[in-house]
Design an enzyme around this catalytic site. Structure first.
Site, PDB file in Angstrom:
ATOM      1  N   SER A 164      23.417  20.009  56.145  1.00 50.43           N
ATOM      2  CA  SER A 164      24.695  19.975  55.394  1.00 50.43           C
ATOM      3  C   SER A 164      24.548  20.717  54.012  1.00 50.43           C
ATOM      4  O   SER A 164      23.400  21.094  53.573  1.00 50.43           O
ATOM      5  CB  SER A 164      25.421  18.467  55.055  1.00 50.43           C
ATOM      6  OG  SER A 164      26.723  18.699  54.907  1.00 50.43           O
ATOM      7  N   ASN A 165      25.365  20.454  53.024  1.00 52.84           N
ATOM      8  CA  ASN A 165      25.255  21.298  51.625  1.00 52.84           C
ATOM      9  C   ASN A 165      26.100  20.055  50.888  1.00 52.84           C
ATOM     10  O   ASN A 165      26.727  19.088  51.074  1.00 52.84           O
ATOM     11  CB  ASN A 165      25.853  22.653  51.577  1.00 52.84           C
ATOM     12  CG  ASN A 165      27.149  22.658  52.048  1.00 52.84           C
ATOM     13  OD1 ASN A 165      28.347  21.838  51.180  1.00 52.84           O
ATOM     14  ND2 ASN A 165      27.424  23.213  53.151  1.00 52.84           N
TER      15      ASN A 165
END
Ligand code: C5P
Length: 221
Positions: free
Chosen positions: A29-30
């Site tokens: 993810s980020n």
């Protein structure tokens, strides 16, 4: 100027990060907080739009009067957007969509082995905003660009390559704005022009951006 320039307009937004599963307990993810997208959803609703917010996993409450669809992966976000796009007059892609996802999702938790390296093969995700902009009956389509240098060059390139009507660029190399921050500054580009929206709270900035979008949208219709 009207108080509700988006009255009667259906507007869809994407917001937040996506999560790309590796196995039942892990994902890629980020750091996107979803704050800009949620601020835009709230402001669009206040300016009169009927707002559909397609959001990745974020810890933010749904703004009043906004309909929210929750998704995890880029593929789910893509599906949710495509299922509802035909009704929309404006589409704003604010989500930090993962460009790639693991090619296979392990059914069981991936175990540590004796090897010091582990290779994960990734496969490209659909580019949601580019696909929307390529629809024959496309809505007014706005993208975002987070850049660390040559902001105008890369933003204008993205504007034309993805076939967008407008792009909002932020310089993520600058401290105190962008990802996870409560403040942001944007430079907005469209084929015939540009506007600088100086550093402000995301609520105020969202209002300014939506007024620009409404102006351009009404100019066309
Ligand atoms: O190419 P890049 O990821 O920098 O483009 C950013 C813009 O494209 C953002 O508006 C983002 O929401 C959108 N995007 C998308 N689907 C992807 C990747 C990016 O809609 N798979």
């Amino acid at each position: 100027p009207q108080a509700r320039p988006l009255a009667g307009i259906k507007l869809m937004l994407t917001a937040g990060p996506t999560r790309e599963a590796l196995d039942p307990v892990r994902f890629i993810s980020n750091h996107s907080s979803g704050k800009m997208g949620f601020a835009l959803a709230a402001a669009a609703q206040e300016l009169g739009a009927e707002v559909l917010l397609v959001s990745g996993p974020v810890g933010l409450p749904t703004p009043a009067g906004v309909t929210r669809i929750e998704v995890e992966s880029a593929r789910q976000m893509h599906q949710a957007v495509m299922a509802h796009i035909a009704d929309q007059q404006i589409f704003i892609a604010c989500a930090a969509v993962a460009d790639y996802a693991p090619k296979t999702v392990a059914e069981q938790k991936i175990k540590k082995t004796a090897s010091d390296t582990l290779v994960i093969e990734l496969t490209k995700n659909p580019d949601i905003v580019a696909e929307v902009a390529a629809l024959p009956d496309k809505p007014f389509t706005v993208g975002f660009a987070a850049e660390t240098r040559d902001v105008e060059k890369y933003a204008r390139d993205k504007l034309s390559r993805k076939g967008l009507d407008m792009i909002a660029a932020n310089d993520v190399a600058k401290a105190g704005q962008g990802f996870n921050s409560d403040d942001n500054a944007l430079t907005v580009f469209w084929p015939q022009g540009r506007a600088d929206l100086p550093l402000a709270g995301k609520t105020q900035l969202a209002r300014h951006l939506l007024i620009l979008i409404a102006d351009r949208y009404h100019e066309r219709h």
